[in-house]
Design a protein around this motif. Structure first.
Motif, mmCIF file in Angstrom:
data_model
loop_
_atom_site.group_PDB
_atom_site.id
_atom_site.type_symbol
_atom_site.label_atom_id
_atom_site.label_comp_id
_atom_site.label_asym_id
_atom_site.label_seq_id
_atom_site.Cartn_x
_atom_site.Cartn_y
_atom_site.Cartn_z
ATOM 1 N N ARG A 70 0.844 -1.214 0.000
ATOM 2 C CA ARG A 70 0.000 0.000 0.000
ATOM 3 C C ARG A 70 0.876 1.260 0.000
ATOM 4 N NH1 ARG A 70 -3.180 -3.108 3.667
ATOM 5 N NH2 ARG A 70 -2.207 -2.045 5.455
ATOM 6 N N GLU A 71 1.928 1.217 0.783
ATOM 7 C CA GLU A 71 2.816 2.388 0.847
ATOM 8 C C GLU A 71 3.525 2.608 -0.479
ATOM 9 O OE1 GLU A 71 5.411 1.674 4.112
ATOM 10 O OE2 GLU A 71 3.863 1.973 5.652
ATOM 11 N N ASP A 72 3.960 1.505 -1.111
ATOM 12 C CA ASP A 72 4.620 1.626 -2.402
ATOM 13 C C ASP A 72 3.658 2.182 -3.464
ATOM 14 O OD1 ASP A 72 6.899 0.611 -1.263
ATOM 15 O OD2 ASP A 72 6.660 -1.424 -2.078
ATOM 16 N N ALA A 73 2.415 1.702 -3.423
ATOM 17 C CA ALA A 73 1.420 2.187 -4.383
ATOM 18 C C ALA A 73 1.126 3.663 -4.184
ATOM 19 C CB ALA A 73 0.137 1.371 -4.257
ATOM 20 N N ALA A 74 1.095 4.094 -2.929
ATOM 21 C CA ALA A 74 0.811 5.491 -2.614
ATOM 22 C C ALA A 74 1.928 6.411 -3.125
ATOM 23 C CB ALA A 74 0.637 5.669 -1.106
#
Length: 251
Positions: free
Chosen positions: A244-248
């Motif tokens: 999720r953090e990478d996608a954000a």
């Protein structure tokens, strides 16, 4: 009037718990001859399987340690859920050190948890508990087992959420009661009807424990197996969090 609880704030030397490793014993076994005349030991297949399992465990361990990046693991749950015993096994599997917050509180106060409750009351105990846990969480690479009421305290809960990864070791009523009834040092259960008291504590606390990052159901399975389940659950949880953090960030 309760006497104020004073805690020694100096840094405590925290012991490192490790599970003794027993030397492996190989049976004599049989030497088998194949159709092509090749010879192999009957235990070879078993050794290959054992090496495969060991590699899987090591890979999971390395993946979890990378995802944690030094953050402490905090175990929460009711008294008798197995936080201390499982926590020691988990620390051994990860090459981390285990600390029991209740033991550290007793060291800092110079008295047992039971005596703290009797002399100072629960409110002072909780205030001291927050201070001790805050000190412990400053150390990286830690597995911390907490008392049953620690995560219920909003201040302690906020501290854990901001600095660590939390795991609720959940157990059903009968399992908990069977375990805690063997010991008489549970201040909150020193009532006329400890079974009813435990039921009420469960009703009050379980919704709050549910705020932990990961939930593992405690059973009568070997503690090493429960620790392994925690490793798997944390890898899955932290892996999703990382995605999720990478996608954000558009990675």
């Amino acid at each position: 009037m309760a006497v104020p609880l004073k805690l020694r704030e100096e840094r405590q030397n925290v012991p490192c718990f490790a599970v003794p490793i027993k030397a492996a014993r190989l049976s004599a076994g049989l030497t088998l001859t194949g159709p092509d005349g090749s010879r192999r030991h009957a235990s070879d297949r078993g050794q290959q399987v054992a090496r495969g399992k060991s590699t899987v465990r090591e890979d999971r361990r390395d993946a979890l340690l990378a995802l944690l990046a030094g953050r402490p693991i905090v175990l929460v749950g009711m008294m008798g859920a197995g936080k201390t015993t499982v926590g020691r096994r988990l620390a051994a599997q990860l090459g981390r050190r285990f600390v029991d917050s209740d033991e550290e509180i007793e060291k800092a106060a110079g008295m047992s948890i039971e005596d703290i409750f009797a002399t100072h009351g629960e409110a002072d105990f909780r205030a001291g508990e927050v201070r001790v846990i805050a000190r412990l969480l400053r150390d990286p690479d830690l597995v911390l087992g907490t008392g049953g009421g620690a995560f219920i305290n909003p201040e302690t809960r906020a501290l854990v959420k901001s600095t660590a990864v939390s795991v609720w070791i959940k157990a059903d009523f009968e399992l908990l009661y069977n375990r805690v009834s063997r010991r008489g040092n549970r201040p909150l259960l020193k009532t006329a009807d400890p079974r009813d008291t435990l039921r009420k504590l469960i009703e009050k606390r379980y919704p709050i424990y549910g705020e932990a990052d990961v939930t593992i159901v405690s059973t009568d399975a070997p503690h090493d197996a429960v620790a392994g389940d925690i490793v798997d659950a944390l890898v899955a949880f932290l892996g999703r969090q990382q995605q999720r953090e990478d996608a954000a960030h558009g990675e």
